[in-house]
Design an enzyme around this catalytic site. Structure first.
Site, PDB file in Angstrom:
ATOM      1  N   TRP A   1      21.653  51.063  46.878  1.00 22.14           N
ATOM      2  CA  TRP A   1      22.849  50.830  46.082  1.00 22.14           C
ATOM      3  C   TRP A   1      23.937  51.833  46.471  1.00 22.14           C
ATOM      4  O   TRP A   1      23.662  53.022  46.610  1.00 22.14           O
ATOM      5  CB  TRP A   1      22.530  50.956  44.573  1.00 22.14           C
ATOM      6  CG  TRP A   1      23.755  50.751  43.748  1.00 22.14           C
ATOM      7  CD1 TRP A   1      24.410  49.573  43.524  1.00 22.14           C
ATOM      8  CD2 TRP A   1      24.504  51.763  43.081  1.00 22.14           C
ATOM      9  NE1 TRP A   1      25.519  49.796  42.752  1.00 22.14           N
ATOM     10  CE2 TRP A   1      25.601  51.134  42.462  1.00 22.14           C
ATOM     11  CE3 TRP A   1      24.353  53.139  42.949  1.00 22.14           C
ATOM     12  CZ2 TRP A   1      26.546  51.818  41.717  1.00 22.14           C
ATOM     13  CZ3 TRP A   1      25.301  53.836  42.208  1.00 22.14           C
ATOM     14  CH2 TRP A   1      26.375  53.173  41.600  1.00 22.14           C
TER      15      TRP A   1
ATOM     16  N   ASP B   1      36.692  41.869  35.088  1.00 24.53           N
ATOM     17  CA  ASP B   1      35.273  42.086  35.410  1.00 24.53           C
ATOM     18  C   ASP B   1      34.431  42.022  34.133  1.00 24.53           C
ATOM     19  O   ASP B   1      34.902  41.590  33.065  1.00 24.53           O
ATOM     20  CB  ASP B   1      35.135  43.428  36.156  1.00 24.53           C
ATOM     21  CG  ASP B   1      33.990  43.436  37.155  1.00 24.53           C
ATOM     22  OD1 ASP B   1      32.825  43.412  36.709  1.00 24.53           O
ATOM     23  OD2 ASP B   1      34.252  43.463  38.379  1.00 24.53           O
ATOM     24  N   ASP B   2      33.217  42.460  34.230  1.00 19.01           N
ATOM     25  CA  ASP B   2      32.224  42.431  33.155  1.00 19.01           C
ATOM     26  C   ASP B   2      32.798  42.986  31.840  1.00 19.01           C
ATOM     27  O   ASP B   2      33.558  43.951  31.855  1.00 19.01           O
ATOM     28  CB  ASP B   2      31.049  43.306  33.620  1.00 19.01           C
ATOM     29  CG  ASP B   2      29.804  43.103  32.799  1.00 19.01           C
ATOM     30  OD1 ASP B   2      29.840  42.352  31.829  1.00 19.01           O
ATOM     31  OD2 ASP B   2      28.783  43.730  33.156  1.00 19.01           O
TER      32      ASP B   2
ATOM     33  N   ARG C   1      18.358  47.015  34.924  1.00 19.83           N
ATOM     34  CA  ARG C   1      19.665  47.058  34.254  1.00 19.83           C
ATOM     35  C   ARG C   1      19.589  46.242  32.950  1.00 19.83           C
ATOM     36  O   ARG C   1      20.472  45.463  32.646  1.00 19.83           O
ATOM     37  CB  ARG C   1      20.767  46.523  35.160  1.00 19.83           C
ATOM     38  CG  ARG C   1      22.143  47.096  34.838  1.00 19.83           C
ATOM     39  CD  ARG C   1      23.260  46.376  35.546  1.00 19.83           C
ATOM     40  NE  ARG C   1      24.539  47.036  35.247  1.00 19.83           N
ATOM     41  CZ  ARG C   1      25.705  46.424  35.229  1.00 19.83           C
ATOM     42  NH1 ARG C   1      25.786  45.134  35.492  1.00 19.83           N
ATOM     43  NH2 ARG C   1      26.800  47.072  34.960  1.00 19.83           N
TER      44      ARG C   1
ATOM     45  N   ASP D   1      28.197  37.789  40.318  1.00 17.39           N
ATOM     46  CA  ASP D   1      27.332  38.960  40.472  1.00 17.39           C
ATOM     47  C   ASP D   1      25.849  38.543  40.405  1.00 17.39           C
ATOM     48  O   ASP D   1      25.508  37.423  39.978  1.00 17.39           O
ATOM     49  CB  ASP D   1      27.658  39.951  39.345  1.00 17.39           C
ATOM     50  CG  ASP D   1      27.468  41.402  39.764  1.00 17.39           C
ATOM     51  OD1 ASP D   1      26.722  41.653  40.722  1.00 17.39           O
ATOM     52  OD2 ASP D   1      28.059  42.284  39.106  1.00 17.39           O
TER      53      ASP D   1
ATOM     54  N   ASP E   1      29.357  48.716  45.929  1.00 14.85           N
ATOM     55  CA  ASP E   1      29.994  49.279  44.740  1.00 14.85           C
ATOM     56  C   ASP E   1      30.609  50.640  45.030  1.00 14.85           C
ATOM     57  O   ASP E   1      31.202  51.253  44.142  1.00 14.85           O
ATOM     58  CB  ASP E   1      28.975  49.435  43.603  1.00 14.85           C
ATOM     59  CG  ASP E   1      28.823  48.148  42.815  1.00 14.85           C
ATOM     60  OD1 ASP E   1      29.559  47.193  43.094  1.00 14.85           O
ATOM     61  OD2 ASP E   1      27.965  48.109  41.918  1.00 14.85           O
TER      62      ASP E   1
HETATM   63  C1  DGJ Z   1      27.833  45.237  39.581  1.00 17.61           C
HETATM   64  C2  DGJ Z   1      28.977  44.976  40.511  1.00 17.61           C
HETATM   65  O1  DGJ Z   1      28.619  45.296  41.818  1.00 17.61           O
HETATM   66  C3  DGJ Z   1      30.212  45.729  40.033  1.00 17.61           C
HETATM   67  O2  DGJ Z   1      31.261  45.555  40.931  1.00 17.61           O
HETATM   68  C4  DGJ Z   1      30.580  45.241  38.654  1.00 17.61           C
HETATM   69  O3  DGJ Z   1      30.998  43.915  38.712  1.00 17.61           O
HETATM   70  C5  DGJ Z   1      29.392  45.403  37.719  1.00 17.61           C
HETATM   71  N1  DGJ Z   1      28.186  44.812  38.253  1.00 17.61           N
HETATM   72  C6  DGJ Z   1      29.688  44.802  36.384  1.00 17.61           C
HETATM   73  O4  DGJ Z   1      28.613  44.860  35.550  1.00 17.61           O
END
Ligand code: DGJ
Length: 721
Positions: free
Chosen positions: A180, A343-344, A420, A455, A521
């Site tokens: 990651w 986003d989220d 997660r 995602d 990320d």
């Molecule tokens: C993981 C993604 O890689 C991020 O860019 C973001 O969208 C988060 N999830 C949101 O939970």
């Protein structure tokens, strides 16, 4: 035009896109590749027959000396003792298939010539249909096979791997690993006898997956050494292997990793493997450019200018409110953003990552007027609107999980480990699939969503379909593809980004439906330089999301000035992922200048050839994009660690036309070099040189500190008289 080649006396020569593929098809045997690589020019039948004879080795005294070269589907029953092609059985029988009696037909299709071969194993009641193609636009090779069971007894397939041979000069292997926020880390090793195997078993390729497996001449680089690579166009479990046998075979194999009982063929049913792709090149840039040309040649390739994105994730995380996000959109539009991606955090109950995945309705507590007021303002500002989903995932703490626990994967011990805090929704349930389609499609339609950030954060572990517990991973991949395709069909113009905790789902399978990938990320430019460079072996710049992150990286906590962050984001599908509401006016103005510079040059950046210099000192990087007509280029020279020598010496500019003259100037879209900075003389007002001199002599590299770069703008000019 189709051509029957049943007599099989002469090898087939498929030529396209600068690639030759010569395939032996004699004796009713399966196709065997004699040559894969540089174009051999037109060859008559006699030359092809001689090429075949010339390629045959002396046969030793062992009965199990495998005739060279091995077929694209190696078979134990023919004496092959390496990685098996097809592993399958019918209740413990019919486990050593021997396909033969092959017939062959060449189809000169518009997208490139294809050899179709059909072979039978009459005793086992199996048939195998091969397709081996050289793609006209790119010179990529691709192949797949469909195996059919013609008997009443069910035939179970455990694995099916195809092989592309590489010559004995391919003595070094390159593959990628990672984790990651640190995807695509290269590793190299000698191509010894044995197998170098990279497998993914998490229901997606994964952050640590190699994406490509490369074999090449010793010491190959971006600009030198012949290289060959394989890739599997599949977003699920898979294996890539480089195998060298003591008898001299070297090949690259690829196939899906199948779980127990995932493929059991009833009478008349077939299993078709994903496409195995092969690219070759004189250096990695050449190899990568075939993948880029292939993607760019497809009708669905994004052709409109890639809109500059403002993504809310690292700006606000889960803290959504209309006023803040409206202000962010306004500030983004001022800086030049063209697409706002929420986003989220927008849906029912989602305040953090512990709950609510699956409840895809807008949260009235946070958005009392729905998302409409935000979307309306975004549109007034002239921007597209994008929304984040994680369709395949579910939190146990969600209405969806409470209402439909039977839609959650369960291999027999419950939903399994959380990752997660989440689990996986089984899209193999028709009702789950329909529910998901209806929810997402409803929102896309009612809000006029232009873009989905799709995602996929959890790996699939014991992913059993309820109630029988059978593995559902393969079907999950097919259903995810179907969902993307059906959403796009229902909403023409909808774009999709493939994100999986960053670069966990980057492959030619998903790129049939997705318009870009999120490589990582990690927005730290120091890491992004490498991540984008290696993701670029497969994915062209316009399909890689590259965002300008915060001054202090949220993943590494290094700090970088805006100029370095912006320069590293310039090359791809540019975005901003920073809280603009806290940026001072000077920073904001510099950001706007970088975005304007990107827009001015994105036609070049998103259509040209990506090039990298092979530099002896590991402290330096030089990469760029050269226009296809060689009329202009942009390069970045970067220092990534403290060099052992100083000043740094000359850098040569790859990819230009030897015969043309070019001006080279250092450009500074954000802020000018500090007064009194130490610059090589040419950097003050540029230099004009022939492409040949720039390639062979080069220019003195700018003197820079670590994690700093200079952009070079190169434009062809008429030669001085
Ligand atoms: C993981 C993604 O890689 C991020 O860019 C973001 O969208 C988060 N999830 C949101 O939970």
């Amino acid at each position: 035009m189709k051509e029957n080649v049943n007599d099989g006396s002469t090898p087939i020569h498929l030529r396209a896109g600068g690639t030759s593929l010569v395939i032996a098809v004699d004796g009713g045997r399966l196709p065997r590749i004699l040559h894969w690589g540089p174009d051999l020019g037109a060859l008559g039948d006699d030359a092809l027959a001689d090429l075949h004879r010339a390629a045959l080795p002396a046969v030793g005294d062992s009965a199990v000396t495998y005739p060279q070269p091995v077929p694209v589907l190696p078979q134990l029953a023919e004496g092959w003792l390496g990685r098996p092609g097809l592993v399958g059985d019918a209740d413990g029988r019919r486990w050593a298939p021997k396909f033969r009696d092959a017939t062959h037909e060449v189809d000169h299709a518009d997208d490139g010539p294809v050899l179709r071969s059909t072979a039978l194993d009459p005793e086992y009641g199996l048939a195998a249909d091969f397709e081996i193609q050289v793609l006209a636009a790119s010179g990529l090779v691709r192949q797949r096979v469909a195996v059919r069971n013609d008997t009443a007894a069910p035939y179970r397939i455990d694995s099916l791997e195809l092989a592309l041979p590489v010559p004995s000069d391919a003595s070094e292997i390159l593959d990628l690993t990672g984790r990651w926020a640190l995807e695509r880390v290269p590793q190299r090793r000698p191509f010894h006898v044995g197998e170098w195997v990279r497998a993914s078993r998490g229901g997606k390729p994964g952050l640590e997956h190699t994406m490509l497996l490369v074999a090449g001449e010793a010491g190959f680089g971006f600009r030198h050494g012949l290289v060959w690579a394989t890739h599997l166009a599949w977003s699920g479990n898979q294996v890539l292997a480089a195998e060298r046998t003591p008898a001299g075979t070297r090949h690259l194999t690829a196939g899906e990793v199948l779980l127990p009982g995932e493929v059991v063929l009833g009478q008349g049913e077939s299993y078709r493997s994903p496409w195995q792709y092969g690219s070759w090149g004189a250096g990695l840039d050449d190899l990568a450019s075939r993948f880029h040309r292939h993607l760019r040649s497809r009708p669905q390739h994004p052709r409109s200018p890639r809109p500059v994105v403002l993504n809310t994730w690292e700006a606000v995380y889960f803290h959504h409110d209309l006023d803040t996000l409206t202000a962010l959109a306004e500030r983004g539009a001022e800086a030049g953003a063209e697409r706002f991606v929420l986003d989220d955090g927008w849906f029912q109950g989602r305040r953090d990552d512990t709950s609510s995945l699956g409840d895809w309705t807008v949260d009235p507590a946070i958005w009392p007027g729905g998302l409409e007021p935000l979307v309306a303002r975004v549109r007034e500002l002239g921007m597209d609107f994008g929304l984040w989903f994680e369709p395949e995932m579910v939190n146990l703490d969600s209405d969806l999980a409470r209402e439909h626990p039977e839609w959650i994967f369960d291999g027999g011990h419950g939903p399994g480990l959380a990752s997660r805090h989440q689990h996986v929704l089984d899209l193999g349930h028709p009702d789950a699939y329909t529910h998901l389609f209806d929810r997402i499609s409803g929102l896309v339609g009612s809000l006029g969503i232009d873009y989905i950030k799709w995602d996929h954060n959890r790996y699939l572990l014991d992913a059993g379909h309820t109630p029988d517990g059978r593995p559902g991973v393969r079907r999950q991949v097919e259903q995810a593809y179907r969902l993307m395709a059906e959403l796009k069909a229902a909403h023409p113009g909808l774009e999709i980004e493939s994100c999986a905790s960053g670069g966990g789902r980057v492959d030619l399978g998903v790129l049939e439906f997705a318009d870009r990938v999120w490589p990582s990320d990690c927005n730290d430019p120091h890491e992004r330089l490498e991540i984008q460079r290696w993701t670029g072996l497969l994915v062209p710049p316009e399909m890689q999301g590259t965002h300008i992150g915060a001054e202090e990286s949220h993943t590494t906590h290094r700090t970088h000035p805006l100029d370095y962050r912006a320069e590293k984001a310039l090359w791809g599908h540019l975005g901003i992922e920073v809280n603009l509401l806290t940026a001072d006016d000077e920073t904001h103005a510099a950001l706007a200048r970088w975005i304007a510079f990107h827009k001015e040059h994105r036609a070049l950046l998103h259509s040209g050839d990506v090039v990298h210099a092979d530099l002896a000192d590991a402290a330096f990087r030089l990469e760029g994009v050269v226009a296809r007509d060689r009329g202009e280029a942009l390069y970045a020279f970067s220092v990534v660690e403290r060099p052992s020598t100083w000043p740094p010496g000359r850098i040569r500019l790859p990819g230009l036309d030897d015969e043309r003259h070019y001006t080279v100037e250092a450009v500074h879209p954000g802020s000018a070099p500090a007064a009194g900075a130490v610059l090589p003389p040419w950097q003050r007002d540029g230099v004009t040189l022939p492409g040949r001199a720039l390639r062979l002599v080069g220019i003195e590299a700018p003197s820079l500190d670590v994690d700093r770069s200079v952009l070079l703008r190169v434009v062809s000019v008429p030669a001085a008289s």
